[in-house]
Motif scaffolding. Structure first.
Motif, mmCIF file in Angstrom:
data_model
loop_
_atom_site.group_PDB
_atom_site.id
_atom_site.type_symbol
_atom_site.label_atom_id
_atom_site.label_comp_id
_atom_site.label_asym_id
_atom_site.label_seq_id
_atom_site.Cartn_x
_atom_site.Cartn_y
_atom_site.Cartn_z
ATOM 1 N N LYS A 19 0.685 -1.304 0.000
ATOM 2 C CA LYS A 19 0.132 0.006 -0.170
ATOM 3 C C LYS A 19 0.814 1.135 -0.001
ATOM 4 C CE LYS A 19 -4.185 -1.733 1.675
ATOM 5 N NZ LYS A 19 -5.540 -1.187 1.470
ATOM 6 N N GLN A 20 0.261 2.369 -0.613
ATOM 7 C CA GLN A 20 0.868 3.687 -0.349
ATOM 8 C C GLN A 20 -0.096 4.634 -0.237
ATOM 9 O OE1 GLN A 20 2.653 4.038 -4.242
ATOM 10 N NE2 GLN A 20 0.791 4.355 -5.259
ATOM 11 N N LYS A 21 0.281 5.780 0.215
ATOM 12 C CA LYS A 21 -0.752 6.885 0.321
ATOM 13 C C LYS A 21 -1.694 6.886 -0.653
ATOM 14 C CE LYS A 21 -1.058 11.479 1.977
ATOM 15 N NZ LYS A 21 -0.254 12.894 2.133
ATOM 16 N N GLY A 22 -2.967 6.967 -0.330
ATOM 17 C CA GLY A 22 -3.979 7.278 -1.471
ATOM 18 C C GLY A 22 -4.606 5.755 -1.974
ATOM 19 N N GLY A 23 -4.143 4.660 -1.404
ATOM 20 C CA GLY A 23 -4.785 3.230 -1.728
ATOM 21 C C GLY A 23 -3.528 2.513 -2.218
ATOM 22 N N THR A 24 -3.905 1.127 -2.882
ATOM 23 C CA THR A 24 -2.873 0.418 -3.334
ATOM 24 C C THR A 24 -2.222 0.781 -4.600
ATOM 25 O OG1 THR A 24 -4.541 -0.869 -4.777
ATOM 26 C CG2 THR A 24 -4.309 -1.588 -2.366
ATOM 27 N N ILE A 25 -1.064 0.314 -4.972
ATOM 28 C CA ILE A 25 -0.691 0.736 -6.290
ATOM 29 C C ILE A 25 -1.611 0.476 -7.162
ATOM 30 C CG2 ILE A 25 1.495 0.108 -7.837
ATOM 31 C CD1 ILE A 25 3.041 -0.691 -5.148
ATOM 32 N N GLU A 26 -2.223 -0.702 -7.341
ATOM 33 C CA GLU A 26 -3.187 -0.905 -8.394
ATOM 34 C C GLU A 26 -4.462 0.051 -8.459
ATOM 35 O OE1 GLU A 26 -6.382 -4.404 -9.718
ATOM 36 O OE2 GLU A 26 -5.678 -4.271 -7.751
ATOM 37 N N ASP A 27 -4.838 0.496 -7.123
ATOM 38 C CA ASP A 27 -5.788 1.683 -7.295
ATOM 39 C C ASP A 27 -5.325 2.939 -7.992
ATOM 40 O OD1 ASP A 27 -7.504 0.080 -5.844
ATOM 41 O OD2 ASP A 27 -7.141 0.758 -3.974
ATOM 42 N N ASP A 28 -3.990 3.349 -7.590
ATOM 43 C CA ASP A 28 -3.346 4.304 -8.150
ATOM 44 C C ASP A 28 -3.001 4.173 -9.341
ATOM 45 O OD1 ASP A 28 -3.533 5.700 -5.661
ATOM 46 O OD2 ASP A 28 -1.549 5.463 -5.391
ATOM 47 N N PHE A 29 -2.780 3.026 -10.282
ATOM 48 C CA PHE A 29 -2.521 2.991 -11.455
ATOM 49 C C PHE A 29 -3.731 2.987 -12.170
ATOM 50 C CE2 PHE A 29 -2.068 -0.103 -15.138
ATOM 51 C CZ PHE A 29 -1.003 0.372 -15.569
ATOM 52 N N PHE A 30 -4.657 2.302 -11.810
ATOM 53 C CA PHE A 30 -5.964 2.376 -12.768
ATOM 54 C C PHE A 30 -6.843 3.547 -12.593
ATOM 55 C CE2 PHE A 30 -5.064 -2.254 -12.849
ATOM 56 C CZ PHE A 30 -5.302 -2.283 -14.391
ATOM 57 N N ASN A 31 -6.534 4.374 -11.327
ATOM 58 C CA ASN A 31 -7.159 5.740 -11.337
ATOM 59 C C ASN A 31 -6.289 6.468 -12.245
ATOM 60 O OD1 ASN A 31 -9.002 5.037 -9.226
ATOM 61 N ND2 ASN A 31 -7.749 5.565 -7.581
ATOM 62 N N GLY A 32 -5.094 6.533 -12.326
ATOM 63 C CA GLY A 32 -4.466 7.110 -13.291
ATOM 64 C C GLY A 32 -4.699 6.947 -14.969
ATOM 65 N N VAL A 33 -5.237 5.543 -15.178
ATOM 66 C CA VAL A 33 -5.701 5.367 -16.437
ATOM 67 C C VAL A 33 -7.005 6.035 -16.372
ATOM 68 C CG1 VAL A 33 -6.507 3.458 -17.767
ATOM 69 C CG2 VAL A 33 -4.399 3.111 -16.388
ATOM 70 N N ALA A 34 -7.857 5.884 -15.642
ATOM 71 C CA ALA A 34 -9.340 6.617 -15.764
ATOM 72 C C ALA A 34 -9.341 8.180 -15.775
ATOM 73 C CB ALA A 34 -10.204 6.050 -14.756
ATOM 74 N N THR A 35 -8.339 8.781 -15.113
ATOM 75 C CA THR A 35 -8.346 10.297 -15.210
ATOM 76 C C THR A 35 -7.394 10.901 -16.212
ATOM 77 O OG1 THR A 35 -6.670 10.221 -13.230
ATOM 78 C CG2 THR A 35 -9.213 9.985 -12.882
ATOM 79 N N GLY A 36 -6.616 9.954 -16.726
ATOM 80 C CA GLY A 36 -5.574 10.439 -17.734
ATOM 81 C C GLY A 36 -4.206 11.093 -16.878
ATOM 82 N N ASP A 37 -4.108 10.536 -15.608
ATOM 83 C CA ASP A 37 -3.000 11.054 -14.848
ATOM 84 C C ASP A 37 -1.813 10.298 -14.798
ATOM 85 O OD1 ASP A 37 -1.133 12.018 -12.654
ATOM 86 O OD2 ASP A 37 -2.607 12.282 -11.188
ATOM 87 N N LEU A 38 -0.865 10.688 -15.943
ATOM 88 C CA LEU A 38 0.228 9.845 -16.339
ATOM 89 C C LEU A 38 1.140 9.823 -15.153
ATOM 90 C CD1 LEU A 38 0.995 11.252 -19.788
ATOM 91 C CD2 LEU A 38 -0.433 9.290 -19.142
ATOM 92 N N LYS A 39 1.239 10.725 -14.267
ATOM 93 C CA LYS A 39 2.292 10.736 -12.927
ATOM 94 C C LYS A 39 1.843 9.422 -12.260
ATOM 95 C CE LYS A 39 3.823 15.465 -12.577
ATOM 96 N NZ LYS A 39 4.044 16.573 -11.655
ATOM 97 N N LEU A 40 0.387 9.330 -12.000
ATOM 98 C CA LEU A 40 0.136 8.374 -11.067
ATOM 99 C C LEU A 40 0.341 6.846 -11.612
ATOM 100 C CD1 LEU A 40 -3.552 8.846 -9.673
ATOM 101 C CD2 LEU A 40 -1.480 8.674 -8.388
ATOM 102 N N ILE A 41 0.478 6.899 -13.041
ATOM 103 C CA ILE A 41 0.549 5.693 -13.883
ATOM 104 C C ILE A 41 2.148 5.378 -13.670
ATOM 105 C CG2 ILE A 41 0.502 4.438 -16.104
ATOM 106 C CD1 ILE A 41 -1.880 6.361 -16.733
ATOM 107 N N GLN A 42 2.939 6.295 -14.093
ATOM 108 C CA GLN A 42 4.470 6.279 -13.753
ATOM 109 C C GLN A 42 4.872 5.762 -12.336
ATOM 110 O OE1 GLN A 42 6.740 6.254 -16.395
ATOM 111 N NE2 GLN A 42 7.773 5.270 -14.774
ATOM 112 N N ASN A 43 4.199 6.342 -11.508
ATOM 113 C CA ASN A 43 4.463 6.087 -9.888
ATOM 114 C C ASN A 43 4.249 4.625 -9.913
ATOM 115 O OD1 ASN A 43 5.290 8.537 -9.283
ATOM 116 N ND2 ASN A 43 3.413 9.251 -8.396
ATOM 117 N N ALA A 44 3.128 4.132 -10.123
ATOM 118 C CA ALA A 44 2.715 2.602 -9.996
ATOM 119 C C ALA A 44 3.768 1.614 -10.588
ATOM 120 C CB ALA A 44 1.461 2.412 -10.534
ATOM 121 N N LEU A 45 4.269 2.143 -11.998
ATOM 122 C CA LEU A 45 5.046 1.418 -12.691
ATOM 123 C C LEU A 45 6.493 1.347 -12.180
ATOM 124 C CD1 LEU A 45 4.133 2.571 -16.352
ATOM 125 C CD2 LEU A 45 3.744 0.320 -15.307
#
Length: 173
Positions: A19-45
């Motif tokens: 886990k990380q702040k804001g949810g799991t890595i998976e949550d952040d990754f797919f939230n980034g995909v849904a919102t277009g937030d490339l930073k969230l996607i990159q952080n998860a990667l």
């Protein structure tokens, strides 16, 4: 008894460390995909998240499928640049809406011309088929996306491929 408790807490720590702040890595990754937030996607990667993993919380599809379905051109380009499988197939999550489509089929069906071009440039299979035998060209013809039909024909999509009912792209115009 003490040993058993210790083992449980070890397992709990392993789970919590993902886990990380804001949810799991998976949550952040797919939230980034849904919102277009490339930073969230990159952080998860950066934390080791598998770019081709299926979402276990929503529809069960990989990020490229979700980004394509939602018309997120910037996310599609980003994921492909980072090594996403351009021909990944949607998962059957049991919701009755499974077609066995890849991102190119989805983009053609929804009329996302720019995403179609990106996917083809990255090596998407132009004559891929869903579970009904529909190709990207059939989906484009069915939905009357003339600009995409032109792109597919220019790239030599097979106009003679038949679906499971014996119809080709021309039958769907």
């Amino acid at each position: 008894m003490t040993t058993q408790k210790h083992k449980k807490s070890k397992i709990f720590r392993k789970t919590r460390s993902k886990k990380q702040k804001g949810g799991t890595i998976e949550d952040d990754f797919f939230n980034g995909v849904a919102t277009g937030d490339l930073k969230l996607i990159q952080n998860a990667l950066d934390k080791g998240f598998d770019i081709n993993a299926a979402d276990t919380t929503v529809r069960g599809h990989a990020a490229l499928i979700q980004a394509t379905f939602n018309g997120r051109e910037n996310v599609v380009q980003f994921l492909l640049d980072k090594g996403a499988n351009v021909n990944i197939i949607e998962n059957d999550n049991g919701d009755g809406q499974y077609f066995g489509a890849n991102a190119l089929i989805i983009a053609c069906g929804r009329g996302y011309k720019n995403i179609v071009s990106i996917l083809l440039e990255k090596g998407a299979k132009i004559n891929s088929r869903d579970i009904f035998g529909w190709t990207p060209l059939i989906w484009s013809c069915y939905n009357n996306h003339e600009d995409i039909i032109s792109i597919l024909l220019e790239k030599r999509a097979n106009i003679h491929t038949m679906d499971i009912y014996g119809r080709n792209a021309l039958s769907h115009t």
